[in-house]
Design an enzyme around this catalytic site. Structure first.
Site, PDB file in Angstrom:
ATOM      1  N   GLU A   1       0.802  -1.360  -0.051  1.00  0.00           N
ATOM      2  CA  GLU A   1       0.116  -0.195  -0.044  1.00  0.00           C
ATOM      3  C   GLU A   1       0.866   1.356  -0.034  1.00  0.00           C
ATOM      4  O   GLU A   1       0.438   2.212  -0.557  1.00  0.00           O
ATOM      5  CB  GLU A   1      -1.005   0.099   1.342  1.00  0.00           C
ATOM      6  CG  GLU A   1      -1.802   1.020   1.391  1.00  0.00           C
ATOM      7  CD  GLU A   1      -1.326   2.259   2.308  1.00  0.00           C
ATOM      8  OE1 GLU A   1      -1.763   3.399   2.142  1.00  0.00           O
ATOM      9  OE2 GLU A   1      -0.208   1.864   3.090  1.00  0.00           O
TER      10      GLU A   1
ATOM     11  N   HIS B   1      -4.354  -2.390   1.170  1.00  0.00           N
ATOM     12  CA  HIS B   1      -4.352  -2.081   2.658  1.00  0.00           C
ATOM     13  C   HIS B   1      -4.265  -3.515   3.280  1.00  0.00           C
ATOM     14  O   HIS B   1      -3.456  -3.799   3.916  1.00  0.00           O
ATOM     15  CB  HIS B   1      -5.448  -1.444   3.238  1.00  0.00           C
ATOM     16  CG  HIS B   1      -5.343   0.307   2.972  1.00  0.00           C
ATOM     17  ND1 HIS B   1      -5.624   0.822   1.979  1.00  0.00           N
ATOM     18  CD2 HIS B   1      -4.801   1.051   3.898  1.00  0.00           C
ATOM     19  CE1 HIS B   1      -5.184   2.169   2.119  1.00  0.00           C
ATOM     20  NE2 HIS B   1      -4.646   2.186   3.352  1.00  0.00           N
TER      21      HIS B   1
END
Length: 338
Positions: free
Chosen positions: A10, A307
């Site tokens: 991420e 994420h």
């Protein structure tokens, strides 16, 4: 000392926050390099620095590199110190993400804690307060601790100025759980928050939600928020099932129609209902950390976000437990620990 590449996966603040959380829990010191290297403004921003300072206080840690703009940080914790703390982001940066950083450690501390967190509570770039209170915290409490929250003042982007309180009674050890089915839907409800904006905006959003989802008007409440540091508008929609409550949001923005804001939240609700997974993508990000600490448990979710994949990678760096994310059926996945 563990070394982490902050630009991997991420590549944003999530790498830092999860690393700080796990360093506190495990007592493992780490050095993170290339913090937010791929962002337009790399390095530590105000909300990231507040998270570092909060972890430093809770962990009685020695820290190097804790300045605005820093792309390298060394963090060496020495303990988990329960107690009363106040942390302020000082901008519209998310106060909920500061909580995300220190809550895991305080869930297993030696005594109770009380936190006051100030900053953004309803920010389009982070979980809003209502998501924490309705979706995340009840599942944390299922693991043994007792966590309660209270919103003192809403803080919208970009003005900020929000404030909420968190009370934590820890458990000696977290106990995992399995969340594979969500069960029957018990309730559908919505809340539209308006701050320093015409009531007409909320009414248009209410009509849009009810029309597109087939909900009754009385299920969707409009609340005028006072006091507030600036204008703000959020559409919050909840699906309460037997095993879990999920929260979906649409954030008002300048020059974006009220109907569009409501439709954004509606789209998330429809996707969740069609997928038939109990855990949505944002809740999956949050649940991975406490379940990994517990060393057991599982949940079914939708296709993982970047994420989520980044979280798993960082967790594996700190914990000697088996973490898996395997395809299930019809595009769904099962995350399991142990």
């Amino acid at each position: 000392m563990l070394t982490i590449n902050g630009s991997k996966g991420e590549g944003g603040g999530q790498v830092l926050r999860t690393a700080l959380a796990m360093s506190l829990v495990t007592g493992t010191p780490f050095r993170i390099e290339k913090i937010r290297a791929g962002r337009a403004k790399p390095g530590l921003m105000r909300q990231h620095l507040t998270a570092v300072q909060a972890a430093k206080d809770v962990g009685a840690a020695h820290v190097q590199g804790d300045q605005i703009g820093s792309q390298e940080l060394t963090f060496t914790p020495s303990s988990i110190d329960a107690g009363n703390y106040t942390f302020s982001v000082g901008t519209a940066g998310s106060a909920t993400l500061v909580l995300q950083t220190i809550l895991p450690a305080l869930l297993i501390a030696d005594g109770p804690s009380m936190l006051i967190l100030e900053g953004g509570t309803h920010n389009p770039f982070a979980p809003p307060y209502d998501f924490l209170a309705k979706s995340f915290v009840p599942l944390v409490n299922r693991m043994g601790p007792t966590v309660s929250t209270e919103l003192k003042r809403a803080g919208f982007y970009p003005a900020g100025g929000g404030r909420f309180q968190v009370n934590i009674t820890p458990a000696q050890k977290l106990t995992g759980f399995d969340l594979i089915e969500r069960g029957e839907i018990r309730k559908r409800s919505g809340k539209i928050l308006l701050s320093n904006l015409p009531l007409m905006i909320g009414e248009r959003e209410q009509r849009t939600v009810c029309h597109k989802l087939g909900w009754e008007q009385k299920w969707v409440k409009i609340e005028t928020v006072t006091p507030s540091f600036g204008p703000g508008n959020v559409v919050l929609l909840e699906i309460e099932s037997e095993q879990v409550t999920e929260t979906f949001t649409g954030f008002g923005e300048k020059s974006v129609k009220a109907e569009t804001v409501a439709s954004n939240a509606v789209r998330e609700v429809r996707a969740y209902l069609e997928a038939e997974a109990p855990v949505g993508k944002r809740l999956a990000d949050q649940l991975m950390v406490p379940l990994a600490i517990a060393g057991s448990g599982s949940f079914k979710t939708v296709a993982p976000t970047q994420h989520s994949l980044t979280n798993i990678e960082v967790l594996r760096s700190f914990l000697d437990v088996r973490l898996s994310l395997e395809p299930s059926d019809e595009g769904l996945y099962i995350f399991s620990v142990g």
